[in-house]
Write a protein that holds these residues in place. Structure first.
Motif, PDB file in Angstrom:
ATOM      1  N   LEU A 173     -39.002 -37.357   2.210  1.00  0.00           N
ATOM      2  CA  LEU A 173     -38.295 -36.082   2.302  1.00  0.00           C
ATOM      3  C   LEU A 173     -38.037 -35.784   3.772  1.00  0.00           C
ATOM      4  CD1 LEU A 173     -37.332 -33.490   0.752  1.00  0.00           C
ATOM      5  CD2 LEU A 173     -39.576 -32.521   1.276  1.00  0.00           C
ATOM      6  N   VAL A 174     -36.770 -35.799   4.154  1.00  0.00           N
ATOM      7  CA  VAL A 174     -36.397 -35.595   5.559  1.00  0.00           C
ATOM      8  C   VAL A 174     -35.845 -34.175   5.719  1.00  0.00           C
ATOM      9  CG1 VAL A 174     -35.031 -36.442   7.508  1.00  0.00           C
ATOM     10  CG2 VAL A 174     -35.886 -38.052   5.787  1.00  0.00           C
ATOM     11  N   GLY A 175     -36.747 -33.240   5.943  1.00  0.00           N
ATOM     12  CA  GLY A 175     -36.317 -31.873   6.167  1.00  0.00           C
ATOM     13  C   GLY A 175     -36.830 -30.920   5.093  1.00  0.00           C
ATOM     14  N   GLU A 176     -36.289 -29.669   5.146  1.00  0.00           N
ATOM     15  CA  GLU A 176     -35.132 -29.397   5.977  1.00  0.00           C
ATOM     16  C   GLU A 176     -35.480 -29.398   7.456  1.00  0.00           C
ATOM     17  OE1 GLU A 176     -34.229 -25.932   7.666  1.00  0.00           O
ATOM     18  OE2 GLU A 176     -36.390 -26.045   7.614  1.00  0.00           O
ATOM     19  N   ILE A 177     -34.485 -29.778   8.257  1.00  0.00           N
ATOM     20  CA  ILE A 177     -34.620 -29.733   9.701  1.00  0.00           C
ATOM     21  C   ILE A 177     -33.237 -29.541  10.303  1.00  0.00           C
ATOM     22  CG2 ILE A 177     -34.431 -32.228  10.102  1.00  0.00           C
ATOM     23  CD1 ILE A 177     -36.893 -31.686  12.129  1.00  0.00           C
ATOM     24  N   GLY A 178     -33.207 -28.987  11.487  1.00  0.00           N
ATOM     25  CA  GLY A 178     -31.935 -28.665  12.128  1.00  0.00           C
ATOM     26  C   GLY A 178     -31.755 -27.171  12.296  1.00  0.00           C
ATOM     27  N   GLY A 179     -32.373 -26.384  11.421  1.00  0.00           N
ATOM     28  CA  GLY A 179     -32.231 -24.939  11.538  1.00  0.00           C
ATOM     29  C   GLY A 179     -32.724 -24.407  12.863  1.00  0.00           C
ATOM     30  N   ASN A 180     -33.838 -24.954  13.358  1.00  0.00           N
ATOM     31  CA  ASN A 180     -34.377 -24.478  14.634  1.00  0.00           C
ATOM     32  C   ASN A 180     -33.507 -24.873  15.815  1.00  0.00           C
ATOM     33  OD1 ASN A 180     -36.664 -23.095  13.720  1.00  0.00           O
ATOM     34  ND2 ASN A 180     -37.849 -24.981  13.562  1.00  0.00           N
ATOM     35  N   ASP A 181     -32.718 -25.918  15.682  1.00  0.00           N
ATOM     36  CA  ASP A 181     -31.788 -26.293  16.753  1.00  0.00           C
ATOM     37  C   ASP A 181     -30.796 -25.162  17.002  1.00  0.00           C
ATOM     38  OD1 ASP A 181     -31.875 -29.698  17.009  1.00  0.00           O
ATOM     39  OD2 ASP A 181     -32.810 -28.747  15.290  1.00  0.00           O
ATOM     40  N   TYR A 182     -30.369 -24.517  15.926  1.00  0.00           N
ATOM     41  CA  TYR A 182     -29.449 -23.389  16.037  1.00  0.00           C
ATOM     42  C   TYR A 182     -30.206 -22.091  16.350  1.00  0.00           C
ATOM     43  CZ  TYR A 182     -26.850 -26.939  13.461  1.00  0.00           C
ATOM     44  OH  TYR A 182     -26.281 -28.125  13.053  1.00  0.00           O
ATOM     45  N   ASN A 183     -31.376 -21.925  15.731  1.00  0.00           N
ATOM     46  CA  ASN A 183     -32.152 -20.704  15.974  1.00  0.00           C
ATOM     47  C   ASN A 183     -32.482 -20.527  17.446  1.00  0.00           C
ATOM     48  OD1 ASN A 183     -32.198 -20.348  13.205  1.00  0.00           O
ATOM     49  ND2 ASN A 183     -34.295 -21.108  12.947  1.00  0.00           N
ATOM     50  N   GLN A 184     -32.894 -21.623  18.096  1.00  0.00           N
ATOM     51  CA  GLN A 184     -33.276 -21.535  19.505  1.00  0.00           C
ATOM     52  C   GLN A 184     -32.140 -20.983  20.350  1.00  0.00           C
ATOM     53  OE1 GLN A 184     -36.184 -21.822  20.867  1.00  0.00           O
ATOM     54  NE2 GLN A 184     -37.246 -22.540  19.036  1.00  0.00           N
ATOM     55  N   ALA A 185     -30.937 -21.460  20.099  1.00  0.00           N
ATOM     56  CA  ALA A 185     -29.790 -21.008  20.889  1.00  0.00           C
ATOM     57  C   ALA A 185     -29.391 -19.577  20.533  1.00  0.00           C
ATOM     58  CB  ALA A 185     -28.616 -21.956  20.675  1.00  0.00           C
ATOM     59  N   LEU A 186     -29.320 -19.276  19.239  1.00  0.00           N
ATOM     60  CA  LEU A 186     -28.890 -17.948  18.825  1.00  0.00           C
ATOM     61  C   LEU A 186     -29.870 -16.871  19.269  1.00  0.00           C
ATOM     62  CD1 LEU A 186     -27.646 -18.860  15.251  1.00  0.00           C
ATOM     63  CD2 LEU A 186     -26.211 -18.156  17.177  1.00  0.00           C
ATOM     64  N   PHE A 187     -31.175 -17.155  19.160  1.00  0.00           N
ATOM     65  CA  PHE A 187     -32.164 -16.156  19.540  1.00  0.00           C
ATOM     66  C   PHE A 187     -32.309 -16.059  21.058  1.00  0.00           C
ATOM     67  CE2 PHE A 187     -32.967 -16.052  15.135  1.00  0.00           C
ATOM     68  CZ  PHE A 187     -33.721 -14.928  14.859  1.00  0.00           C
ATOM     69  N   GLN A 188     -31.723 -17.000  21.788  1.00  0.00           N
ATOM     70  CA  GLN A 188     -31.663 -16.882  23.245  1.00  0.00           C
ATOM     71  C   GLN A 188     -30.326 -16.300  23.704  1.00  0.00           C
ATOM     72  OE1 GLN A 188     -33.237 -20.175  25.653  1.00  0.00           O
ATOM     73  NE2 GLN A 188     -34.336 -20.937  23.840  1.00  0.00           N
ATOM     74  N   GLY A 189     -29.550 -15.798  22.743  1.00  0.00           N
ATOM     75  CA  GLY A 189     -28.349 -15.052  23.083  1.00  0.00           C
ATOM     76  C   GLY A 189     -27.069 -15.849  23.178  1.00  0.00           C
ATOM     77  N   ARG A 190     -27.100 -17.117  22.777  1.00  0.00           N
ATOM     78  CA  ARG A 190     -25.865 -17.901  22.843  1.00  0.00           C
ATOM     79  C   ARG A 190     -24.926 -17.488  21.709  1.00  0.00           C
ATOM     80  NH1 ARG A 190     -26.544 -22.327  26.297  1.00  0.00           N
ATOM     81  NH2 ARG A 190     -28.067 -21.613  27.848  1.00  0.00           N
ATOM     82  N   PRO A 191     -23.611 -17.426  21.978  1.00  0.00           N
ATOM     83  CA  PRO A 191     -22.651 -17.023  20.943  1.00  0.00           C
ATOM     84  C   PRO A 191     -22.535 -18.080  19.847  1.00  0.00           C
ATOM     85  CG  PRO A 191     -21.507 -17.714  22.929  1.00  0.00           C
ATOM     86  CD  PRO A 191     -22.964 -17.673  23.281  1.00  0.00           C
ATOM     87  N   VAL A 192     -22.239 -17.631  18.654  1.00  0.00           N
ATOM     88  CA  VAL A 192     -22.190 -18.553  17.526  1.00  0.00           C
ATOM     89  C   VAL A 192     -21.106 -19.617  17.705  1.00  0.00           C
ATOM     90  CG1 VAL A 192     -20.645 -17.100  16.125  1.00  0.00           C
ATOM     91  CG2 VAL A 192     -22.212 -18.717  15.005  1.00  0.00           C
ATOM     92  N   ASP A 193     -20.002 -19.265  18.381  1.00  0.00           N
ATOM     93  CA  ASP A 193     -18.955 -20.269  18.588  1.00  0.00           C
ATOM     94  C   ASP A 193     -19.456 -21.428  19.444  1.00  0.00           C
ATOM     95  OD1 ASP A 193     -17.115 -18.950  17.042  1.00  0.00           O
ATOM     96  OD2 ASP A 193     -16.125 -17.939  18.722  1.00  0.00           O
TER      97      ASP A 193
END
Length: 379
Positions: A173-193
């Motif tokens: 079972l590989v994952g889920e994984i990848g969500g934190n790659d986006y969470n780290q950026a979004l919660f540090q204020g990076r725009p979704v685009d």
């Protein structure tokens, strides 16, 4: 906060019924796979974070673990997580967290390499994006290196009959994984685009590991997509807005879910290519997004009574999810019956919700083909 004893009394009967269902009704899976190996982040972690972190935080305190294990045990949940429910259905004991084992006997039934906070990509990727990398360094690639150490304990060497038998009789079972790659950026204020531009790299990181597993001889691998984070009470709290157009009919934020769908479409396309190139390998996509949306839109269908977008355990506010007062802190509160709740702590699901998701992956409709169908086709 309601006492742990009172909450245990409330859920005791349900847990007994659930245990009987596992023993008497999960059938069909026992004996098909003899080992289970899993990778991922806090959704799948069953203790590696507790062994790695010097200060593991609130996951090391009650009420985490209260409704099944009766104690904190490293799972970011009130009880069991998806991998536990899958192991139950297959007749496999709960997995040893990799960092808690030392010998081949510890991994006789498989191993769990997932670590809370893990990302698909390594720290170097995020440093190049000028993001703070205070989260766990144990990315998917690192977890893959752990797998190879365990495999070398369990089988002589790749190419030998023992190795082939091991890989053919194991579910990965590989994952889920990848969500934190986006969470780290979004919660540090990076725009979704900007964060959308990470998707090809994140998906490539995941599918590279799946391809490597296939190269090692894996015959059955389940690769989940990401959950609808726009329905996550933590996201709903962090990105709350008065603009009602930003929410869908279920009350979920549209833009985080759109990002997740972008990731999931790209992942499914890459998995389809892997199936084309390796027709003898069962590469199963687990639709965690559909599962999460189903729970948010129609929780009563699965026996939930509480509001699906409100955390059982948290620090107050409209979603009972407070980024300052987290579940396990003295000022937090916990619902009297976690079985009725979909979300446990604002970022993770309850034991009951994870059971629904696991059943949907094992039997459908959240995997095509369902894992048990794949399992039976091997017999």
């Amino acid at each position: 906060m309601a006492s742990a004893a009172s909450r245990v009394l409330v859920v005791a009967v349900r847990l007994l019924v659930a245990a009987c269902a596992v023993l008497g009704g999960s059938g069909g899976g026992g004996g098909c796979f003899t080992r289970l190996f899993s990778f991922g982040d806090s959704v799948t972690d069953n203790g590696n974070w507790m062994h790695y972190a010097r200060w593991p935080g609130t996951v090391a305190r009650l009420p985490y673990g209260e409704t099944f294990f009766r104690r904190p045990n490293g799972r970011f949940c009130d009880g069991r997580i998806i991998i536990d429910h899958i192991a139950d259905a297959l007749g496999i004991p709960f997995l040893t967290p990799y960092l808690a084992g030392n010998t081949s006997e510890d991994y006789a039934h498989g191993a769990n390499f997932a670590v809370g906070g893990a990302t698909a990509l390594g720290h170097g990727y995020f440093r190049r994006k000028k993001l703070v990398t205070g989260f766990t360094p144990y990315s998917l690639r690192w977890q893959m290196s752990w797998l190879k150490r365990v495999l070398n304990m369990l089988a002589p060497q790749q190419g030998d009959p023992g190795w082939s038998d091991l890989m053919a009789s194991s579910l990965f079972l590989v994952g889920e994984i990848g969500g934190n790659d986006y969470n780290q950026a979004l919660f540090q204020g990076r725009p979704v685009d900007e964060v959308k531009t990470y998707v090809p790299d994140v998906v490539a990181g995941i599918t590279a590991s799946v391809a490597e597993l296939i190269g090692l001889g894996v015959r059955t691998v389940v690769v989940p997509g990401n959950f609808p984070t726009g329905c996550n009470p933590g996201y709903l709290t962090r990105f709350r807005t008065n603009d009602t157009a930003q929410y869908d009919a279920a009350g979920c934020l549209r833009w985080p879910n759109a990002l997740t769908e972008l990731h999931n479409r790209a992942l499914q396309a890459e998995l389809a290519e892997l199936r084309r190139r390796h027709p003898g390998v069962a590469v199963v996509y687990a639709d965690y997004f559909a599962a999460g949306m189903d729970l948010a839109a129609d929780p009563r269908k699965h026996g939930f009574g509480g509001a699906p977008l409100v955390s059982c355990c948290g620090g107050g506010g409209p979603y009972n999810s407070n980024l300052t007062v987290r579940c396990g802190m003295r000022a937090s509160t916990t619902c009297p019956d976690p079985y009725q709740a979909v979300s446990w702590d604002g970022f993770h699901f309850t034991d009951h919700a994870y059971k629904v998701i696991a059943d949907g992956v094992l039997r459908g409709p959240y995997a095509a083909p369902p894992v048990l169908e794949t399992c039976r086709s091997r017999l």
